[in-house]
Design a protein around this motif. Structure first.
Motif, short mmCIF file in Angstrom:
data_model
loop_
_atom_site.label_atom_id
_atom_site.label_comp_id
_atom_site.label_asym_id
_atom_site.label_seq_id
_atom_site.Cartn_x
_atom_site.Cartn_y
_atom_site.Cartn_z
N THR A 1 13.78 -62.71 -80.99
CA THR A 1 13.57 -61.51 -80.18
C THR A 1 12.25 -61.60 -79.43
O THR A 1 11.22 -61.96 -79.99
CB THR A 1 13.57 -60.26 -81.07
N LEU A 2 12.30 -61.30 -78.14
CA LEU A 2 11.11 -61.17 -77.32
C LEU A 2 10.87 -59.68 -77.07
O LEU A 2 11.71 -59.00 -76.48
CB LEU A 2 11.28 -61.90 -75.99
N GLU A 3 9.73 -59.17 -77.54
CA GLU A 3 9.41 -57.76 -77.34
C GLU A 3 8.51 -57.64 -76.12
O GLU A 3 7.38 -58.12 -76.12
CB GLU A 3 8.73 -57.17 -78.56
N LEU A 4 9.00 -56.99 -75.10
CA LEU A 4 8.27 -56.82 -73.85
C LEU A 4 7.60 -55.45 -73.86
O LEU A 4 8.27 -54.42 -73.96
CB LEU A 4 9.20 -56.95 -72.65
N VAL A 5 6.27 -55.46 -73.75
CA VAL A 5 5.48 -54.22 -73.77
C VAL A 5 4.90 -54.01 -72.38
O VAL A 5 4.35 -54.93 -71.77
CB VAL A 5 4.34 -54.32 -74.80
N VAL A 6 5.03 -52.79 -71.87
CA VAL A 6 4.49 -52.42 -70.56
C VAL A 6 3.28 -51.51 -70.78
O VAL A 6 3.39 -50.47 -71.43
CB VAL A 6 5.54 -51.73 -69.69
N THR A 7 2.13 -51.92 -70.26
CA THR A 7 0.90 -51.14 -70.41
C THR A 7 0.59 -50.39 -69.12
O THR A 7 1.16 -50.67 -68.06
CB THR A 7 -0.29 -52.05 -70.76
N GLY A 8 -0.34 -49.43 -69.24
CA GLY A 8 -0.72 -48.63 -68.08
C GLY A 8 0.24 -47.51 -67.79
O GLY A 8 0.15 -46.87 -66.72
N VAL A 9 1.16 -47.24 -68.70
CA VAL A 9 2.13 -46.15 -68.49
C VAL A 9 1.44 -44.80 -68.61
O VAL A 9 1.77 -43.85 -67.90
CB VAL A 9 3.28 -46.27 -69.50
N TYR A 10 0.44 -44.70 -69.51
CA TYR A 10 -0.32 -43.47 -69.68
C TYR A 10 -1.76 -43.72 -69.20
O TYR A 10 -2.36 -44.75 -69.50
CB TYR A 10 -0.33 -43.04 -71.15
N THR B 1 1.15 -55.49 -67.48
CA THR B 1 0.72 -54.24 -66.85
C THR B 1 1.81 -53.73 -65.92
O THR B 1 2.44 -54.51 -65.20
CB THR B 1 -0.58 -54.45 -66.08
N SER B 2 2.03 -52.43 -65.94
CA SER B 2 3.02 -51.81 -65.06
C SER B 2 2.72 -52.16 -63.60
O SER B 2 1.58 -52.08 -63.15
CB SER B 2 3.02 -50.29 -65.24
N GLY B 3 3.75 -52.57 -62.86
CA GLY B 3 3.58 -52.94 -61.47
C GLY B 3 3.37 -54.42 -61.25
O GLY B 3 3.41 -54.88 -60.11
N SER B 4 3.16 -55.19 -62.32
CA SER B 4 2.93 -56.63 -62.19
C SER B 4 4.25 -57.40 -62.21
O SER B 4 5.24 -56.94 -62.77
CB SER B 4 2.03 -57.13 -63.32
N PRO B 5 4.27 -58.60 -61.62
CA PRO B 5 5.46 -59.45 -61.71
C PRO B 5 5.46 -60.25 -63.01
O PRO B 5 4.40 -60.52 -63.58
CB PRO B 5 5.33 -60.38 -60.50
N VAL C 1 7.33 -54.84 -62.57
CA VAL C 1 7.64 -54.29 -63.89
C VAL C 1 7.43 -52.78 -63.90
O VAL C 1 6.39 -52.28 -63.44
CB VAL C 1 6.77 -54.96 -64.97
N ILE C 2 8.38 -52.05 -64.45
CA ILE C 2 8.26 -50.61 -64.64
C ILE C 2 8.53 -50.29 -66.11
O ILE C 2 8.90 -51.17 -66.89
CB ILE C 2 9.20 -49.81 -63.72
N HIS C 3 8.37 -49.02 -66.46
CA HIS C 3 8.51 -48.63 -67.86
C HIS C 3 9.92 -48.88 -68.39
O HIS C 3 10.11 -49.11 -69.59
CB HIS C 3 8.13 -47.16 -68.03
N GLN D 1 7.08 -49.49 -77.11
CA GLN D 1 6.79 -50.56 -76.15
C GLN D 1 6.14 -50.04 -74.87
O GLN D 1 5.94 -50.79 -73.92
CB GLN D 1 8.07 -51.31 -75.78
N LEU D 2 5.78 -48.75 -74.84
CA LEU D 2 5.10 -48.18 -73.68
C LEU D 2 3.68 -47.80 -74.12
O LEU D 2 3.51 -46.91 -74.95
CB LEU D 2 5.84 -46.96 -73.14
N TRP D 3 2.69 -48.48 -73.56
CA TRP D 3 1.30 -48.30 -73.97
C TRP D 3 0.47 -47.68 -72.85
O TRP D 3 0.86 -47.67 -71.68
CB TRP D 3 0.68 -49.64 -74.36
N SER D 4 -0.68 -47.19 -73.26
CA SER D 4 -1.63 -46.61 -72.31
C SER D 4 -2.34 -47.71 -71.52
O SER D 4 -2.09 -48.90 -71.70
CB SER D 4 -2.67 -45.78 -73.06
N ARG D 5 -3.24 -47.30 -70.67
CA ARG D 5 -4.15 -48.26 -70.05
C ARG D 5 -5.01 -48.89 -71.14
O ARG D 5 -5.29 -48.26 -72.16
CB ARG D 5 -5.03 -47.57 -69.03
#
Length: 677
Positions: free
Chosen positions: A309-318, A237-241, A285-287, A403-407
């Motif tokens: 490959t490690l794919e890092l996805v950040v959620t909560g961007v939208y 989640t965006s903002g998490s460590p 974590v940010i977008h 790699q940028l997902w919604s809530r």
């Protein structure tokens, strides 16, 4: 691969040095610069001139000067001497030579030393085309470019002691772009490949810009590749460590984390003690952190292969979060099918379905549903197994930024139903209830289940109750749903479960709860041919209304079975449905009502019609007497004696009545004569 030192192409300078007095047989000196011949301004440089033993004087010369730049006299004759410049500036850049003098004469001049001073202009940018990730044995093209009008570029490579070696220089003609392309290779995995580039003007070739950021080529070697993982997970989640771990071998000297699309490592770690792993931390974590990552290790043996490959996805961007539901049920059985629906009123290109352990991950294009003004995706899972139980969520995202997902949607819990005996679900208040009434559903079974679970179709939540045991051997649980409202209507099922197992029993038969009085409509109910019929006759109950309705429902009071549903037939300005019953029996006697429903509200009904009483007699037909069975002689005689006795008793009773009347009249006559006397 050994690189050839190439002199700067943009030079063409001449030295105006004086002719040494007695140059000749003495060996030519060697001139060096420490720490290097390419030095940043404001830093210190030391010139070291090494000649023959016994030299008592050293002279240093710089281009364009007719006389010596510096003269150093040795107190004790020796074979070398030096002088330093504490703070460099533009006028210190240029070519230098040196010579020495002994009692036997003066030496030749040394070979020229090119002193380059950097930091006079803004730094250019160095990139690898197409990527700094290369395979051993490949060539790679390095591009140095600047937004300022510099026409010459120089490429340097850092050596083992962090000293730069000038590999190549290029001057370009004006093309609207200020860049130079350098070909490097073939690369090997047994060394590090770190480059910088500079820009400069043709007229001052020893005055360079600030260095570009270092560019390190990540060479995929033959050593065993490290492993890479993210904690707490690769979907964050965006903002998490979060932390990214790279695990290699104990002899690894450097760990490098590289993000795809970047021209420099995301980070490097040098263990202070032997350690087989390194941690790269992202405290917030940010977008911009979303993307694909690999890690590498470097040791004395060279580079390892690149990690997976490690794919890092950040959620909560939208902010617009979708909604996840199960179209049939959130309880699935082995071998069955399951369809999950992800919908959103926000326009996303794609939807993705995830499971809490990320074992199942599926992406679908979104479809626009005009009637609902929503976007949706349907995720179908065939041949369900117990592995499919767990918590699911869905997200929306756009194709350009996968790699940028919604809530996340609300969590949807999927449970697995096994093959143990199904319980029964009953209601003691009836299937059709008025708003405000109280409803309790009971789930019971002959199997001694420790707990029971009640589920409503389309819902995400379950109600659980501990099982109770009756003296008759039943286990049951009562689910009190409270005061009835529109949300109470729906289809219910219940399941039994044992405390030591996460698997539920087979599902009970469905139980529909309908709520009346939701539509301001009063249908009418009538019976054809009439409300009193004989067993075996055919009966039709006709339910109709002046309004256009979608479904008619026929209900019998105190019936255990579910109400009947029929689609209406439309005639003129009314709609009606005919509920036909063939060869009726006395069990169908009772009070009937009908209701109507409209639209998608399957469990919300109109008001009830007036009640209709249906009576089914035990005789079949009206013209034929019921068939008689042949009787035995003893039975006939018993019947004759019974009739005869009844006749005798009747005559005796008539005689007694007549005698009573006569006695009453005689008593009345005596009373009158006594009164007349």
């Amino acid at each position: 691969m050994t690189f050839t030192f190439t002199a700067l192409l943009c030079l063409g300078l001449t030295l105006g040095l004086g002719t040494p007095g007695l140059a000749g047989a003495l060996p030519k000196p060697v001139l060096r610069a420490q720490p290097h011949s390419v030095v940043s301004k404001q830093n210190k440089v030391t010139f070291l001139c090494e000649g023959a033993t016994g030299a008592n004087e050293y002279r240093f010369y710089k281009e364009t000067y007719q006389y010596q730049w510096r003269r150093e006299i040795s107190q004790n004759p020796k074979n070398k001497n030096k002088f330093s410049i504490s703070k460099l500036d533009y006028h210190h850049a240029g070519q230098y030579r040196c010579q020495y003098q002994t009692p036997d004469g003066t030496s030749e001049y040394s070979d020229p030393l090119e002193l380059v001073v950097t930091g006079f202009y803004s730094k250019p940018r160095l990139s690898a085309q197409p990527s700094p990730e290369v395979t051993e044995g490949e060539n790679v093209t390095l591009q140095c470019d600047s937004q300022q009008a510099y026409y010459c570029f120089s490429l340097t490579k850092e050596g083992p002691q962090q000293l730069s070696q000038t590999l190549d220089s290029q001057c370009i003609t004006y093309t609207g772009q200020y860049q130079a392309l350098f070909s490097v290779g073939p690369v090997t995995s047994n060394q590090k490949w770190i480059f910088r580039c500079y820009s400069f003007h043709k007229k001052s070739p020893q005055q360079w810009s600030e260095p570009s950021d270092p560019l390190e080529l990540l060479v995929s070697g033959t050593l065993h590749k490290p492993t890479i993982k993210a904690e707490p997970g690769s979907v964050i989640t965006s903002g998490s460590p979060m932390d990214i771990w790279c695990q290699g071998t104990l002899d690894a000297e450097i760990y490098v984390l590289h993000k795809e699309g970047s021209q420099k490592p995301w980070g490097t770690q040098t263990p202070e003690k032997p350690e087989n792993k390194a941690k790269f931390s992202i405290p917030f974590v940010i977008h911009l952190d979303a993307g694909q990552y690999r890690c590498y290790c470097y040791s004395s043996d060279g580079w390892t292969e690149r990690s997976d490959t490690l794919e890092l996805v950040v959620t909560g961007v939208y902010n617009i979060k979708p909604h996840l539901t199960a179209l049939s049920s959130t309880v699935v059985t082995s071998g069955g099918n399951m369809t999950l629906q992800c919908v959103s009123w926000g326009e996303y290109d794609k939807f993705i379905l995830t499971k809490e352990d990320q074992k199942f991950l599926s992406s679908m294009d979104s479809q626009y549903i005009p009637s609902q003004m929503q976007y949706q995706a349907l995720f179908s899972i065939d041949h369900v197994t117990s592995d499919h139980k767990g918590t699911f969520r869905c997200y929306g995202y756009y194709k350009q930024t996968p790699q940028l997902w919604s809530r996340p949607s609300n969590p949807l819990e999927i449970h697995f139903s096994g093959q143990s005996e199904k319980p029964s679900l009953v209601t003691h208040q009836g299937h059709i209830l008025d708003p405000g009434k109280h409803l309790t559903l009971q789930c019971c079974s002959h199997i001694k289940y420790d707990r029971f679970v009640l589920y409503k179709l389309g819902g995400a939540d379950f109600i659980q109750e501990d099982g109770q045991w009756t003296q008759s051997g039943l286990s049951l649980a009562n689910f009190t749903l409270g005061s009835v409202s529109s949300s109470t209507g729906g289809r219910y099922r219940c399941y039994g479960a044992h405390n030591l197992s996460s698997e539920w029993s087979a599902s009970s038969d469905p139980l529909d709860i309908l709520i009346s009085g939701w539509f301001q409509v009063h249908p009418s109910l009538s019976v054809k041919p009439n409300s009193t019929v004989h067993s075996g006759d055919n009966v039709t109950l006709l339910c109709k209304t002046a309004y256009r309705m979608d479904t008619f429902i026929l209900s019998k009071e105190e019936a255990a079975h579910q109400p009947q549903r029929l689609k209406p037939k439309y005639q003129a300005w009314e709609s009606q449905a005919e509920f036909s019953m063939s060869a009726v029996t006395s069990d169908l006697s009772g009070t009937y009502r009908c209701y109507a429903s409209a639209g998608s509200s399957l469990y919300l009904l109109s008001y009830a019609s007036n009640p209709v009483e249906l009576t089914v007699s035990g005789l079949i037909g009206t013209s034929s007497p019921p068939p008689s069975r042949p009787m035995t002689t003893d039975a006939s005689e018993k019947r004759d004696h019974t009739v005869e006795n009844l006749i005798r008793m009747g005559f005796a009773l008539i005689i007694l009545i007549v005698l009573g009347i006569l006695v009453f009249e005689a008593w009345g006559s005596q009373s009158q004569r006594a009164a007349g006397m």
